[in-house]
Design a protein around this motif. Structure first.
Motif, mmCIF file in Angstrom:
data_model
loop_
_atom_site.group_PDB
_atom_site.id
_atom_site.type_symbol
_atom_site.label_atom_id
_atom_site.label_comp_id
_atom_site.label_asym_id
_atom_site.label_seq_id
_atom_site.Cartn_x
_atom_site.Cartn_y
_atom_site.Cartn_z
ATOM 1 N N ALA A 54 1.012 -1.011 0.000
ATOM 2 C CA ALA A 54 -0.172 0.003 0.032
ATOM 3 C C ALA A 54 0.708 1.351 0.051
ATOM 4 C CB ALA A 54 -1.039 0.023 1.227
ATOM 5 N N GLU A 55 1.892 1.199 0.622
ATOM 6 C CA GLU A 55 2.666 2.527 0.816
ATOM 7 C C GLU A 55 3.317 3.003 -0.468
ATOM 8 O OE1 GLU A 55 6.040 3.965 3.834
ATOM 9 O OE2 GLU A 55 6.793 2.468 2.683
ATOM 10 N N PRO A 56 3.671 2.067 -1.510
ATOM 11 C CA PRO A 56 4.145 2.881 -2.763
ATOM 12 C C PRO A 56 2.867 3.498 -3.588
ATOM 13 C CG PRO A 56 5.002 0.591 -2.679
ATOM 14 C CD PRO A 56 4.109 0.783 -1.452
ATOM 15 N N LEU A 57 1.649 2.810 -3.585
ATOM 16 C CA LEU A 57 0.468 3.256 -3.918
ATOM 17 C C LEU A 57 0.036 4.673 -3.178
ATOM 18 C CD1 LEU A 57 -1.672 0.083 -4.504
ATOM 19 C CD2 LEU A 57 -0.361 1.625 -6.294
ATOM 20 N N LEU A 58 0.114 4.855 -1.994
ATOM 21 C CA LEU A 58 0.121 6.066 -1.125
ATOM 22 C C LEU A 58 0.806 7.047 -1.716
ATOM 23 C CD1 LEU A 58 -1.753 7.327 1.078
ATOM 24 C CD2 LEU A 58 0.275 6.443 2.758
ATOM 25 N N TYR A 59 1.798 7.078 -1.892
ATOM 26 C CA TYR A 59 2.780 8.125 -2.302
ATOM 27 C C TYR A 59 3.177 8.347 -3.663
ATOM 28 C CZ TYR A 59 3.937 8.284 2.729
ATOM 29 O OH TYR A 59 3.730 8.409 4.254
ATOM 30 N N GLU A 60 2.484 7.301 -4.462
ATOM 31 C CA GLU A 60 2.958 7.423 -5.920
ATOM 32 C C GLU A 60 2.248 8.789 -6.407
ATOM 33 O OE1 GLU A 60 1.679 5.062 -10.144
ATOM 34 O OE2 GLU A 60 0.568 4.542 -8.265
ATOM 35 N N HIS A 61 1.209 9.327 -6.177
ATOM 36 C CA HIS A 61 0.724 10.677 -6.541
ATOM 37 C C HIS A 61 0.559 11.740 -5.412
ATOM 38 C CE1 HIS A 61 -0.221 8.493 -10.102
ATOM 39 N NE2 HIS A 61 -1.194 8.001 -9.754
ATOM 40 N N ALA A 62 1.177 12.508 -5.185
ATOM 41 C CA ALA A 62 1.232 13.392 -4.028
ATOM 42 C C ALA A 62 0.726 14.780 -4.405
ATOM 43 C CB ALA A 62 2.553 13.767 -3.643
ATOM 44 N N VAL A 63 -0.054 15.287 -3.422
ATOM 45 C CA VAL A 63 -0.747 16.541 -3.767
ATOM 46 C C VAL A 63 -0.466 17.564 -2.785
ATOM 47 C CG1 VAL A 63 -3.031 17.730 -4.003
ATOM 48 C CG2 VAL A 63 -2.772 15.339 -4.479
ATOM 49 N N LEU A 64 0.018 18.872 -2.962
ATOM 50 C CA LEU A 64 0.193 19.885 -2.082
ATOM 51 C C LEU A 64 -0.403 21.136 -2.214
ATOM 52 C CD1 LEU A 64 4.254 19.978 -3.102
ATOM 53 C CD2 LEU A 64 2.993 18.456 -1.485
ATOM 54 N N TYR A 65 -1.386 21.091 -1.007
ATOM 55 C CA TYR A 65 -2.217 22.312 -0.926
ATOM 56 C C TYR A 65 -1.531 23.575 -0.187
ATOM 57 C CZ TYR A 65 -5.927 19.220 -2.420
ATOM 58 O OH TYR A 65 -6.680 18.321 -3.332
ATOM 59 N N VAL A 66 -1.773 24.852 -0.484
ATOM 60 C CA VAL A 66 -1.207 25.803 0.052
ATOM 61 C C VAL A 66 -2.358 26.608 0.642
ATOM 62 C CG1 VAL A 66 0.252 27.927 -0.076
ATOM 63 C CG2 VAL A 66 0.858 25.930 -1.632
ATOM 64 N N HIS A 67 -2.049 26.878 1.806
ATOM 65 C CA HIS A 67 -3.092 27.764 2.517
ATOM 66 C C HIS A 67 -2.602 29.038 3.197
ATOM 67 C CE1 HIS A 67 -6.307 24.338 2.560
ATOM 68 N NE2 HIS A 67 -4.930 23.702 2.397
ATOM 69 N N LYS A 68 -3.275 30.037 3.317
ATOM 70 C CA LYS A 68 -3.020 31.118 3.925
ATOM 71 C C LYS A 68 -2.579 31.029 5.422
ATOM 72 C CE LYS A 68 -4.183 36.014 4.849
ATOM 73 N NZ LYS A 68 -5.037 37.040 4.478
#
Length: 488
Positions: A54-68
């Motif tokens: 599961a770990e390779p699938l969890l980190y395969e697509h990373a999303v970075l959200y920026v908040h104020k």
């Protein structure tokens, strides 16, 4: 017993559960991200064996959200840095800033955003895909994109292209094969300098741009050709064929032209004309041509033997008559706008995959005109001539046709394997109301599927107006729902 299955099989099973039928790593919707996390996180705590899958699938697509108020995505970067091997698992990154009122945006937030994106990119050495959405592209990010040897896909949407430095990097050395540039600004900008530098991306295979940006590209190829002597038997002038022009993007296979991303109300009223003739002459290997609804092209612009390799077309109905003789290899056709069957009648023997906006009253004629279809997507309205569809009764009348008349009208499509019934755009907003009018919808759908199976023996997948997707896995077991919308 479970552990006796090969690891590769478990990997594929868990990947299917993670994606839920949608493996688009660009999807930023909260529902999609929650689906992926909720599937994988429990497996991390099950056992070391399942954690390693599961770990390779969890980190395969990373999303970075920026908040104020501070970046919650800092935890993603921290998690990658906590274990050395995790950074090798990341294949794609999507960085986006949560939309906020303009008055609330400040320089501090933009600085934090730039630092977060830069930190993530510098840390991930094996990244293959990058999408930046509403983010600031700093000098460091520019330099990373131009020199990253593994980067293949670059998608820039509504980004700030302001930069201070001047990067003298040879774009011909870039390995980018897929490039998407979607800007809402009326000022045309290319993130890597002059627009002419786009032609240095010799490995480019997939290009998506807005209509104004494409028009700028077309002007760099030279002045539009002047009409030749008109054919006395034709009311339209003919464009001359330029023999053997040097290709500017020799590996380009897929060209997509869209409208600038603006508000929904403005988009409905926007129409952009694009000159395709010279570009297609200089890109002779294009096989996929996608024109968003609202992007117009003169049929004469497509009248060129260079389209002999065209396999996929999405365009307005006005170009269909020209394609009948010019695109002999066309297999997939998506038409924007109401269809006049007479315009595409000559394509019936060629087309294998078809997507149309059409009235229920002419579907039977469509089935007769395209007997060799393998897949069909219909965006339905009650009658082909109606344009003022604003009521629930019209949506219900489409459902009545689907449940009662569709099998009979489509009986000529003996080879059809995939079928999709959708409500026309104007009727889609009435879909929740149809569930109230029509009770026991799933029972009605099963009855309609049984009728379709009798008349269309090759049918294996059907999407109905309820948005349920049914598949026939085994003739003895019958139809099963493989996708059910959350609202149902």
């Amino acid at each position: 017993m479970l552990h006796k299955l090969p690891t590769e099989i478990w990997y594929k099973i868990i990947k299917i559960l993670r994606d839920d039928g949608d493996d688009d790593w660009q999807d930023l919707s909260r529902g999609s991200q929650h689906q992926r996390r909720s599937t994988l996180l429990p497996l991390l705590l099950t056992s070391r064996y399942f954690s390693s899958i599961a770990e390779p699938l969890l980190y395969e697509h990373a999303v970075l959200y920026v908040h104020k108020e501070g970046s919650r995505s800092g935890t993603v970067v921290d998690a990658l840095q906590a274990r050395e091997g995790r950074k090798e698992l990341v294949k794609t990154v999507v960085a986006t800033r949560r939309s906020r009122p303009r008055k609330e945006e400040d320089t501090e937030m933009r600085k934090e955003e730039s630092v977060l994106v830069k930190t993530a990119l510098m840390f991930l050495s094996g990244l293959q895909g990058l999408r930046l959405f509403r983010t600031l592209m700093s000098d460091e990010v520019y330099q990373w994109i131009l020199t990253q040897p593994t980067l293949r896909t670059l998608i820039l949407q509504r980004c700030d292209f302001t930069r201070k430095g001047d990067h003298e990097v040879d774009l011909a050395r870039s390995r980018i094969t897929r490039l998407t540039l979607l800007q809402s600004s009326p000022v045309l900008k290319f993130p890597f300098g002059e627009v002419s530098k786009l032609f240095a991306l010799r490995r480019l295979q997939d290009l998506t741009v807005t209509a104004p940006f494409f028009n700028h590209i077309a002007t760099l190829l030279g002045p539009p050709p002047s009409p030749a002597s008109p054919d006395p038997n034709s009311a339209l002038p003919c464009l001359p064929t330029v023999p053997g022009p040097p290709p500017v993007l020799p590996n380009l296979r897929r060209l997509s032209i869209q409208l600038p991303p603006v508000g929904p109300s403005a988009r409905d009223q926007t129409v952009s004309a694009v000159p395709l003739y010279l570009f297609l002459l200089h890109s002779p290997n294009v096989t996929h041509l996608l024109l968003q609804a609202g992007v117009e092209v003169d049929p004469l612009e497509i009248s060129t033997p260079r389209l002999e390799h065209l396999k996929v077309l999405q365009a307005s109905t006005e170009v269909a008559d020209t394609l009948r003789t010019e695109a002999e290899g066309l297999e997939t056709l998506t038409m924007n706008g109401m269809l006049e069957l007479t315009m595409v009648a000559g394509l019936g023997e060629m087309i294998r995959h078809l997507s149309l906006d059409i009235g229920t009253d002419v579907v039977s004629a469509l089935a007769l005109a395209f007997p060799k279809l393998l897949s069909l997507v219909l965006r339905l309205r009650p009658e082909n001539s109606k344009t003022d569809l604003n009521g629930l009764p019209h949506a219900v009348s489409v459902l009545i046709w689907v449940y009662n008349r569709a099998p009979q009208d489509l009986a000529n499509l003996a080879n059809l394997g995939r079928l999709s019934f959708q409500l026309n755009t104007e009727l889609e907003r009435h879909r929740p109301g149809t569930a109230i009018v029509y009770k026991n919808t799933e029972k009605r759908e099963r009855k309609a599927l049984a009728s379709l199976q009798q008349t269309l023996p090759s049918l294996r997948e059907v999407r109905l107006p309820s948005d349920r997707i049914w598949k026939l896995f085994n003739l003895d077991e019958g139809w099963e729902v493989v996708y059910r919308p959350p609202s149902l």
